[in-house]
Motif scaffolding. Sequence first.
Motif, PDB file in Angstrom:
ATOM      1  N   GLY A   1       0.803  -1.217   0.000  1.00  0.00           N
ATOM      2  CA  GLY A   1       0.000   0.000   0.000  1.00  0.00           C
ATOM      3  C   GLY A   1       0.833   1.263   0.000  1.00  0.00           C
ATOM      4  O   GLY A   1       0.274   2.362  -0.053  1.00  0.00           O
ATOM      5  N   GLY A   2       2.155   1.126   0.031  1.00  0.00           N
ATOM      6  CA  GLY A   2       3.044   2.282   0.074  1.00  0.00           C
ATOM      7  C   GLY A   2       3.622   2.640  -1.283  1.00  0.00           C
ATOM      8  O   GLY A   2       3.047   2.337  -2.340  1.00  0.00           O
TER       9      GLY A   2
ATOM     10  N   LYS B   1       2.698   1.723  -5.223  1.00  0.00           N
ATOM     11  CA  LYS B   1       2.387   2.758  -6.201  1.00  0.00           C
ATOM     12  C   LYS B   1       3.257   2.592  -7.441  1.00  0.00           C
ATOM     13  O   LYS B   1       2.802   2.784  -8.575  1.00  0.00           O
ATOM     14  CB  LYS B   1       2.588   4.152  -5.598  1.00  0.00           C
ATOM     15  N   ARG B   2       4.507   2.200  -7.228  1.00  0.00           N
ATOM     16  CA  ARG B   2       5.425   2.046  -8.355  1.00  0.00           C
ATOM     17  C   ARG B   2       4.995   0.902  -9.282  1.00  0.00           C
ATOM     18  O   ARG B   2       5.022   1.044 -10.492  1.00  0.00           O
ATOM     19  CB  ARG B   2       6.845   1.809  -7.839  1.00  0.00           C
TER      20      ARG B   2
ATOM     21  N   THR C   1     -10.561  -1.231 -13.023  1.00  0.00           N
ATOM     22  CA  THR C   1     -10.247  -1.228 -11.595  1.00  0.00           C
ATOM     23  C   THR C   1      -9.510  -2.515 -11.268  1.00  0.00           C
ATOM     24  O   THR C   1      -9.566  -3.482 -12.031  1.00  0.00           O
ATOM     25  CB  THR C   1     -11.522  -1.079 -10.735  1.00  0.00           C
ATOM     26  N   GLY C   2      -8.794  -2.526 -10.145  1.00  0.00           N
ATOM     27  CA  GLY C   2      -8.013  -3.716  -9.817  1.00  0.00           C
ATOM     28  C   GLY C   2      -7.488  -3.704  -8.405  1.00  0.00           C
ATOM     29  O   GLY C   2      -7.741  -2.782  -7.622  1.00  0.00           O
ATOM     30  N   ASP C   3      -6.731  -4.746  -8.080  1.00  0.00           N
ATOM     31  CA  ASP C   3      -6.159  -4.894  -6.743  1.00  0.00           C
ATOM     32  C   ASP C   3      -4.899  -5.724  -6.866  1.00  0.00           C
ATOM     33  O   ASP C   3      -4.779  -6.573  -7.770  1.00  0.00           O
ATOM     34  CB  ASP C   3      -7.161  -5.580  -5.806  1.00  0.00           C
ATOM     35  N   THR C   4      -3.943  -5.496  -5.972  1.00  0.00           N
ATOM     36  CA  THR C   4      -2.689  -6.244  -5.965  1.00  0.00           C
ATOM     37  C   THR C   4      -2.356  -6.666  -4.547  1.00  0.00           C
ATOM     38  O   THR C   4      -2.396  -5.849  -3.624  1.00  0.00           O
ATOM     39  CB  THR C   4      -1.524  -5.385  -6.506  1.00  0.00           C
ATOM     40  N   LYS C   5      -2.047  -7.936  -4.378  1.00  0.00           N
ATOM     41  CA  LYS C   5      -1.526  -8.441  -3.112  1.00  0.00           C
ATOM     42  C   LYS C   5      -0.263  -9.242  -3.398  1.00  0.00           C
ATOM     43  O   LYS C   5      -0.133  -9.870  -4.453  1.00  0.00           O
ATOM     44  CB  LYS C   5      -2.552  -9.352  -2.410  1.00  0.00           C
ATOM     45  N   VAL C   6       0.685  -9.214  -2.458  1.00  0.00           N
ATOM     46  CA  VAL C   6       1.919  -9.996  -2.575  1.00  0.00           C
ATOM     47  C   VAL C   6       2.023 -10.910  -1.363  1.00  0.00           C
ATOM     48  O   VAL C   6       1.843 -10.455  -0.222  1.00  0.00           O
ATOM     49  CB  VAL C   6       3.164  -9.088  -2.669  1.00  0.00           C
TER      50      VAL C   6
END
Length: 340
Positions: free
Chosen positions: A12-13, A17-18, A127-132
């Motif tokens: 989320g930081g 963003k990158r 729209t979207g989402d990212t998790k690692v």
Amino acid sequence: MDEKVMLGHGSGGSMMKRIIDEVFYEAYGNDELLQGNDAAVLPAPKPGERLAFSTDSFVVTPQFFPGGNIGRLAICGTVNDVATSGARPLYLSCGFILEEGYPMADLKRICSTMAETAREAGVRLVTGDTKVVNRGHGDGVFINTAGVGVVPEGVSLGGEQCKPGDKVLVSGTLGDHGITVMSCREGLSFSADLQSDAAPLNHLIAEVLAVAPNTRCFRDPTRGGLASTLNEFADQAQVDITIEEDSVPVKDAVRGACEMLGYDVLQVANEGKMVCVVPADEADAALGAMRANKYGVDAAIIGEVGEMQPERGPKVYLRTAFGGKRILDMLVGEQLPRIC
């Protein structure tokens, strides 16, 4: 540009963003997505129109294979699911589950493919989402896509609408995707080049509906293949369905691979084919529309809907090349896991 996916890319930081700016926005940024909000605000359909909405998750292994990759599957799978309702797919969401250490170059390649496939289908990723997740806990990348489309006024499709006398069509050769992925995974080689059939079929569906407006239903025969799809139709409509073995298009290499491995090609997964049930008097027009589309050149009329025998319940039958007739059952269990 970072070379590997790290846990921080899902934090989320600034690292997150990158990855959004340099991978996702770069591949398919548009006005709605670039607003950066938690929800995309989209134009409402016209009065009388309805929305179709579907979602699917993709965990295929290997992630790259002849004819496509997990990104192409993610777009095609959801576009096709929305389009089976007769809707015009418009917007997609995309959620990534990434494993720490996944090569950024591979992620960019997947996203580039997704953008290209979305353009072909005429849809937008908005729209979207990212998790690692920690290294060793995600197998590289999993993708979820959801799609929204508009169903025109007067269009109503569904398996429950199949009627005795209707014809069953398939848009092309069966088993291509399942056998391609299996051969890559197991390191098998065949005399003919095999490729996944992954393709967006929303334009093909629209072209069929234009000439066969009384079409009963569409469905993409993914996991479980043609056999499972037809059994679903039979159960929904409480009818029997009989297909002709000689009429079902199958590539020789795929048929040979299935015989060698003990698979029933009619139960093998497809990702770029469509099963269609239409009234008999519209079957030739529907077939012509399919064959005029680049993804339907091998389309065929393969069978017919019949009356159900009440004492037996709805059944699907295969009339063999030798004149015999057998029940074509739905696939039980998982023939080949992680196929899509």
